[in-house]
Write an enzyme that holds these catalytic residues in place. Structure first.
Site, PDB file in Angstrom:
ATOM      1  N   GLU A  76     100.403 -47.129  83.282  1.00  0.00           N
ATOM      2  CA  GLU A  76     100.268 -46.866  84.715  1.00  0.00           C
ATOM      3  C   GLU A  76     100.612 -45.407  84.983  1.00  0.00           C
ATOM      4  O   GLU A  76     101.553 -44.887  84.396  1.00  0.00           O
ATOM      5  CB  GLU A  76     101.235 -47.806  85.437  1.00  0.00           C
ATOM      6  CG  GLU A  76     101.447 -47.523  86.890  1.00  0.00           C
ATOM      7  CD  GLU A  76     102.568 -48.387  87.484  1.00  0.00           C
ATOM      8  OE1 GLU A  76     102.423 -49.617  87.514  1.00  0.00           O
ATOM      9  OE2 GLU A  76     103.570 -47.814  87.935  1.00  0.00           O
TER      10      GLU A  76
ATOM     11  N   GLY B 203     103.511 -54.375  98.409  1.00  0.00           N
ATOM     12  CA  GLY B 203     104.142 -53.076  98.679  1.00  0.00           C
ATOM     13  C   GLY B 203     105.555 -53.294  99.186  1.00  0.00           C
ATOM     14  O   GLY B 203     105.927 -54.408  99.568  1.00  0.00           O
ATOM     15  N   ASP B 204     106.329 -52.219  99.160  1.00  0.00           N
ATOM     16  CA  ASP B 204     107.718 -52.325  99.594  1.00  0.00           C
ATOM     17  C   ASP B 204     107.849 -51.941 101.062  1.00  0.00           C
ATOM     18  O   ASP B 204     106.910 -51.448 101.682  1.00  0.00           O
ATOM     19  CB  ASP B 204     108.604 -51.426  98.728  1.00  0.00           C
ATOM     20  CG  ASP B 204     108.913 -52.096  97.400  1.00  0.00           C
ATOM     21  OD1 ASP B 204     109.124 -53.324  97.401  1.00  0.00           O
ATOM     22  OD2 ASP B 204     108.926 -51.392  96.375  1.00  0.00           O
TER      23      ASP B 204
ATOM     24  N   TYR C 233     107.621 -61.304  88.347  1.00  0.00           N
ATOM     25  CA  TYR C 233     108.986 -60.780  88.184  1.00  0.00           C
ATOM     26  C   TYR C 233     109.814 -61.688  87.280  1.00  0.00           C
ATOM     27  O   TYR C 233     110.370 -62.694  87.758  1.00  0.00           O
ATOM     28  CB  TYR C 233     109.650 -60.653  89.564  1.00  0.00           C
ATOM     29  CG  TYR C 233     108.857 -59.750  90.483  1.00  0.00           C
ATOM     30  CD1 TYR C 233     109.151 -58.401  90.583  1.00  0.00           C
ATOM     31  CD2 TYR C 233     107.760 -60.245  91.189  1.00  0.00           C
ATOM     32  CE1 TYR C 233     108.395 -57.567  91.384  1.00  0.00           C
ATOM     33  CE2 TYR C 233     106.986 -59.411  91.994  1.00  0.00           C
ATOM     34  CZ  TYR C 233     107.307 -58.078  92.091  1.00  0.00           C
ATOM     35  OH  TYR C 233     106.544 -57.242  92.875  1.00  0.00           O
TER      36      TYR C 233
ATOM     37  N   HIS D 238     111.753 -61.649  92.096  1.00  0.00           N
ATOM     38  CA  HIS D 238     111.622 -60.618  93.129  1.00  0.00           C
ATOM     39  C   HIS D 238     112.882 -60.657  93.996  1.00  0.00           C
ATOM     40  O   HIS D 238     113.367 -61.737  94.346  1.00  0.00           O
ATOM     41  CB  HIS D 238     110.378 -60.866  93.989  1.00  0.00           C
ATOM     42  CG  HIS D 238     110.149 -59.771  94.985  1.00  0.00           C
ATOM     43  ND1 HIS D 238     110.572 -59.862  96.295  1.00  0.00           N
ATOM     44  CD2 HIS D 238     109.596 -58.546  94.859  1.00  0.00           C
ATOM     45  CE1 HIS D 238     110.265 -58.740  96.938  1.00  0.00           C
ATOM     46  NE2 HIS D 238     109.666 -57.925  96.082  1.00  0.00           N
TER      47      HIS D 238
ATOM     48  N   GLU E 142     113.679 -60.360  96.974  1.00  0.00           N
ATOM     49  CA  GLU E 142     113.739 -61.048  98.273  1.00  0.00           C
ATOM     50  C   GLU E 142     113.632 -62.559  98.147  1.00  0.00           C
ATOM     51  O   GLU E 142     113.878 -63.274  99.124  1.00  0.00           O
ATOM     52  CB  GLU E 142     112.600 -60.559  99.177  1.00  0.00           C
ATOM     53  CG  GLU E 142     112.751 -59.138  99.634  1.00  0.00           C
ATOM     54  CD  GLU E 142     111.485 -58.627 100.317  1.00  0.00           C
ATOM     55  OE1 GLU E 142     110.740 -59.413 100.913  1.00  0.00           O
ATOM     56  OE2 GLU E 142     111.239 -57.422 100.219  1.00  0.00           O
ATOM     57  N   ALA E 143     113.229 -63.048  96.985  1.00  0.00           N
ATOM     58  CA  ALA E 143     113.009 -64.495  96.838  1.00  0.00           C
ATOM     59  C   ALA E 143     114.354 -65.210  96.774  1.00  0.00           C
ATOM     60  O   ALA E 143     115.300 -64.710  96.169  1.00  0.00           O
ATOM     61  CB  ALA E 143     112.199 -64.776  95.575  1.00  0.00           C
TER      62      ALA E 143
ATOM     63  N   TYR F 220     105.013 -48.253  81.964  1.00  0.00           N
ATOM     64  CA  TYR F 220     105.207 -47.482  83.197  1.00  0.00           C
ATOM     65  C   TYR F 220     105.570 -46.062  82.789  1.00  0.00           C
ATOM     66  O   TYR F 220     106.709 -45.804  82.394  1.00  0.00           O
ATOM     67  CB  TYR F 220     106.329 -48.108  84.040  1.00  0.00           C
ATOM     68  CG  TYR F 220     105.984 -49.509  84.493  1.00  0.00           C
ATOM     69  CD1 TYR F 220     104.963 -49.704  85.413  1.00  0.00           C
ATOM     70  CD2 TYR F 220     106.630 -50.620  83.975  1.00  0.00           C
ATOM     71  CE1 TYR F 220     104.604 -50.977  85.817  1.00  0.00           C
ATOM     72  CE2 TYR F 220     106.276 -51.899  84.384  1.00  0.00           C
ATOM     73  CZ  TYR F 220     105.274 -52.065  85.303  1.00  0.00           C
ATOM     74  OH  TYR F 220     104.906 -53.327  85.695  1.00  0.00           O
TER      75      TYR F 220
HETATM   76  P1  FAD Z   1     104.391 -60.825  97.154  1.00  0.00           P
HETATM   77  O1  FAD Z   1     103.802 -61.577  96.034  1.00  0.00           O
HETATM   78  O2  FAD Z   1     103.702 -60.873  98.476  1.00  0.00           O
HETATM   79  O3  FAD Z   1     105.890 -61.340  97.309  1.00  0.00           O
HETATM   80  C1  FAD Z   1     106.821 -60.620  98.110  1.00  0.00           C
HETATM   81  C2  FAD Z   1     108.043 -61.494  98.391  1.00  0.00           C
HETATM   82  O4  FAD Z   1     107.676 -62.537  99.276  1.00  0.00           O
HETATM   83  C3  FAD Z   1     108.623 -62.195  97.152  1.00  0.00           C
HETATM   84  O5  FAD Z   1     110.019 -62.272  97.317  1.00  0.00           O
HETATM   85  C4  FAD Z   1     108.012 -63.563  97.190  1.00  0.00           C
HETATM   86  O6  FAD Z   1     108.823 -64.513  96.536  1.00  0.00           O
HETATM   87  C5  FAD Z   1     107.947 -63.790  98.699  1.00  0.00           C
HETATM   88  N1  FAD Z   1     106.865 -64.668  99.129  1.00  0.00           N
HETATM   89  C6  FAD Z   1     105.600 -64.692  98.695  1.00  0.00           C
HETATM   90  N2  FAD Z   1     104.894 -65.632  99.368  1.00  0.00           N
HETATM   91  C7  FAD Z   1     105.761 -66.183 100.242  1.00  0.00           C
HETATM   92  C8  FAD Z   1     105.654 -67.201 101.226  1.00  0.00           C
HETATM   93  N3  FAD Z   1     104.517 -67.870 101.411  1.00  0.00           N
HETATM   94  N4  FAD Z   1     106.755 -67.514 101.957  1.00  0.00           N
HETATM   95  C9  FAD Z   1     107.921 -66.866 101.780  1.00  0.00           C
HETATM   96  N5  FAD Z   1     108.094 -65.885 100.852  1.00  0.00           N
HETATM   97  C10 FAD Z   1     107.022 -65.563 100.116  1.00  0.00           C
HETATM   98  N6  FAD Z   1     104.483 -51.019  95.091  1.00  0.00           N
HETATM   99  C11 FAD Z   1     103.760 -50.052  95.690  1.00  0.00           C
HETATM  100  O7  FAD Z   1     104.057 -49.686  96.832  1.00  0.00           O
HETATM  101  N7  FAD Z   1     102.696 -49.455  95.045  1.00  0.00           N
HETATM  102  C12 FAD Z   1     102.313 -49.817  93.805  1.00  0.00           C
HETATM  103  O8  FAD Z   1     101.355 -49.259  93.258  1.00  0.00           O
HETATM  104  C13 FAD Z   1     103.058 -50.837  93.141  1.00  0.00           C
HETATM  105  N8  FAD Z   1     102.709 -51.256  91.907  1.00  0.00           N
HETATM  106  C14 FAD Z   1     103.396 -52.298  91.319  1.00  0.00           C
HETATM  107  C15 FAD Z   1     102.970 -52.791  90.078  1.00  0.00           C
HETATM  108  C16 FAD Z   1     103.652 -53.834  89.465  1.00  0.00           C
HETATM  109  C17 FAD Z   1     103.175 -54.360  88.140  1.00  0.00           C
HETATM  110  C18 FAD Z   1     104.781 -54.421  90.103  1.00  0.00           C
HETATM  111  C19 FAD Z   1     105.532 -55.535  89.445  1.00  0.00           C
HETATM  112  C20 FAD Z   1     105.197 -53.953  91.339  1.00  0.00           C
HETATM  113  C21 FAD Z   1     104.513 -52.901  91.967  1.00  0.00           C
HETATM  114  N9  FAD Z   1     104.881 -52.411  93.219  1.00  0.00           N
HETATM  115  C22 FAD Z   1     104.158 -51.427  93.830  1.00  0.00           C
HETATM  116  C23 FAD Z   1     106.063 -52.961  93.905  1.00  0.00           C
HETATM  117  C24 FAD Z   1     105.707 -54.163  94.824  1.00  0.00           C
HETATM  118  O9  FAD Z   1     104.881 -53.732  95.864  1.00  0.00           O
HETATM  119  C25 FAD Z   1     107.021 -54.729  95.364  1.00  0.00           C
HETATM  120  O10 FAD Z   1     107.747 -55.350  94.332  1.00  0.00           O
HETATM  121  C26 FAD Z   1     106.906 -55.627  96.577  1.00  0.00           C
HETATM  122  O11 FAD Z   1     108.211 -55.778  97.145  1.00  0.00           O
HETATM  123  C27 FAD Z   1     106.386 -57.021  96.285  1.00  0.00           C
HETATM  124  O12 FAD Z   1     105.046 -57.020  96.011  1.00  0.00           O
HETATM  125  P2  FAD Z   1     104.299 -58.382  95.537  1.00  0.00           P
HETATM  126  O13 FAD Z   1     102.863 -58.090  95.480  1.00  0.00           O
HETATM  127  O14 FAD Z   1     104.960 -58.919  94.342  1.00  0.00           O
HETATM  128  O15 FAD Z   1     104.614 -59.302  96.823  1.00  0.00           O
END
Ligand code: FAD
Length: 317
Positions: free
Chosen positions: A18, A125-126, A179, A183, A185-186, A301
Site C-alpha cells: 500500500e 474511514g476514521d 481486524y 476494530h 469501536e466494536a 503497509y
Molecule cells: P466498518 O466496517 O464500517 O466498521 C466500523 C465500525 O462499526 C466497527 O467497529 C464495526 O464493528 C462497527 N459496525 C459495522 N457495522 C455495524 C452495525 N451495523 N452496527 C453497529 N456497528 C457496526 N482509512 C482511511 O481513511 N483511508 C484509507 O485508505 C484506509 N485504508 C485502510 C486499509 C485497511 C486494510 C484497513 C484495515 C484500514 C484502513 N483505513 C483507512 C482505516 C479505516 O477506515 C478505519 O479503521 C475505520 O475506523 C473503519 O473502517 P471499516 O471500513 O473497517 O469500517
C-alpha cells in the site's frame, strides 16, 4: 484484472503493498520512488489510500481564528491512473465514506470505471482528527456496508439518479477491512466479526487485515471467520517496525498489541539501524509462518517508505 482473479491464478503467496498519496504540493515522484524498488517482486496490484478532509485553524489579522477545511493528501484516483500507466499492473484505490456524500462517491466511482480500474477497497474511514466520533456526511454512507451496497448497485447498473436510460453497470471487485485484534469501536470481537460477515454478504470479495505483529491473532481470526461462514480470501497486512516510537504510536493509532518479545528486542537496540534490523527480522519470520499457513498474499503497509519492505521481500519472493 480483479484482485480475486490474481489470487486465484497464483498457487504461491503473492506480494503486494500500500502507498499513501504525497502531501499536497509534493511530487508524484515520491510515489514512484517508493514503488520502483519493489517492482522486482512482481506485485500484481498496489493499493493507494484515501484521505479525508482535515480542519485547520488560521489566525486572521483581527486575531480571530478562521476554520478552514483542507485535504492534505488528495490525488488517489490520479495516482492509481499513473500506476497503471507506468507499471502496467492493477491499482486498488481505497474509497471511504467519511467526508463524502453518496453523489460524490458515485462520481469518484464513475471516474475509476472510466479509467478501467476494476478494484476498490471499501472503507468507512476514521473520524475527523478533531472529532472524537465518526459522523457520516449528510446523505453520505454511514459505514462500509452501506458503501459496499452502493458499489454493488452500480455493478448492477443502478445509479443514484433513477431516471438514467439504460445505464452501464460497473464491474468493481470489492475488498474490505478486517481486524484480527478487533476494530476499536466494536463492543467485542464476536460483534466485529458479525459486522465483517455482513460486509462480505453485502458484496465484499476479499478481506485485507489491519497490521498485526502476533501471527496467532491472525490464525485465530481466520479460524473465527471460517467458523461463521466467511469463505473469501483473507490477506494479512504487515508493517515492519522501524523506530522506537512505533512501540507506542502503532498501538495508539491502530489499536493493536506489540508482543513483549518484540518490545524487548527493540529496547535492547543501540541504534536506529539496529531497530530497523529487528523490525525486518520480525517481519520476515512472521511472513514465513504466514506463507506456510497458506495465505494468498502478503500485503505490506509501506507508508511511503520502501527500504525495509524491500529487504523483507528480498528474503521471501
Ligand atoms: P466498518 O466496517 O464500517 O466498521 C466500523 C465500525 O462499526 C466497527 O467497529 C464495526 O464493528 C462497527 N459496525 C459495522 N457495522 C455495524 C452495525 N451495523 N452496527 C453497529 N456497528 C457496526 N482509512 C482511511 O481513511 N483511508 C484509507 O485508505 C484506509 N485504508 C485502510 C486499509 C485497511 C486494510 C484497513 C484495515 C484500514 C484502513 N483505513 C483507512 C482505516 C479505516 O477506515 C478505519 O479503521 C475505520 O475506523 C473503519 O473502517 P471499516 O471500513 O473497517 O469500517
Amino acid at each position: 484484472m480483479k484482485v480475486t482473479e490474481h489470487l486465484e491464478q497464483n498457487d504461491k503467496t503473492v506480494f503486494s503493498f500500500e502507498v499513501i498519496p504525497p502531501l499536497k504540493g509534493h511530487s508524484i515522484d515520491e510515489i514512484f520512488n517508493a514503488i520502483d524498488p519493489l517492482m522486482e517482486f512482481n506485485p500484481p496490484f498496489i493499493d493507494v489510500t484515501y484521505h479525508r478532509e482535515e480542519y485547520v485553524y488560521k489566525k486572521r489579522p483581527n486575531g480571530l481564528l478562521e476554520k478552514r477545511i483542507t485535504r492534505k493528501r488528495p490525488g488517489t484516483v490520479g495516482i492509481c491512473a499513473a500506476i497503471i500507466n507506468r507499471y502496467k499492473i492493477d491499482a486498488v484505490p481505497h474509497i471511504i465514506c467519511g467526508g463524502f456524500s453518496r453523489e460524490e462517491t458515485e462520481d469518484a466511482l464513475i471516474d475509476l470505471n472510466f479509467l478501467g480500474i476494476e478494484n476498490v477497497l471499501a472503507l468507512r474511514g476514521d473520524a475527523v482528527k478533531t472529532e472524537g466520533m465518526f459522523y457520516p456526511e449528510e446523505n453520505g454512507n454511514a459505514n462500509a456496508k452501506e458503501l459496499i451496497k452502493q458499489i454493488v448497485d452500480m455493478n448492477q447498473g443502478i445509479y443514484l439518479d433513477d431516471e438514467l436510460h439504460n445505464p452501464k453497470p460497473s464491474n468493481f471487485c470489492i475488498g474490505v477491512a478486517g481486524y484480527p485484534e478487533k476494530h476499536f469501536e466494536a463492543p467485542n470481537l464476536e460483534a466485529d466479526l458479525s459486522y465483517l460477515k455482513e460486509k462480505i454478504d453485502a458484496g465484499g470479495s476479499y478481506i485485507v487485515t489491519q497490521m498485526f505483529f502476533d501471527n496467532q491473532k491472525f490464525f485465530d481470526f481466520v479460524k473465527a471467520c471460517r467458523e461463521i461462514g466467511i469463505t473469501v480470501p483473507i490477506i494479512p497486512g504487515l508493517k515492519p517496525l522501524t523506530t522506537q516510537s512505533h512501540l507506542s504510536v502503532l498501538p495508539r493509532i491502530f489499536h493493536i498489541d506489540i508482543p513483549q518479545d518484540l518490545v524487548k528486542e527493540v529496547q535492547k537496540c543501540k541504534s536506529k539501524a539496529d531497530i530497523i534490523q529487528v523490525g525486518i527480522e520480525w517481519s520476515v519470520q512472521q511472513s514465513k509462518e504466514l506463507i506456510a499457513f497458506g495465505v494468498p498474499c502478503l500485503h505490506f503497509y509501506t507508508m511511503g517508505r520502501s527500504n525495509a519492505t524491500r529487504k523483507i521481500a528480498e528474503q521471501l519472493f
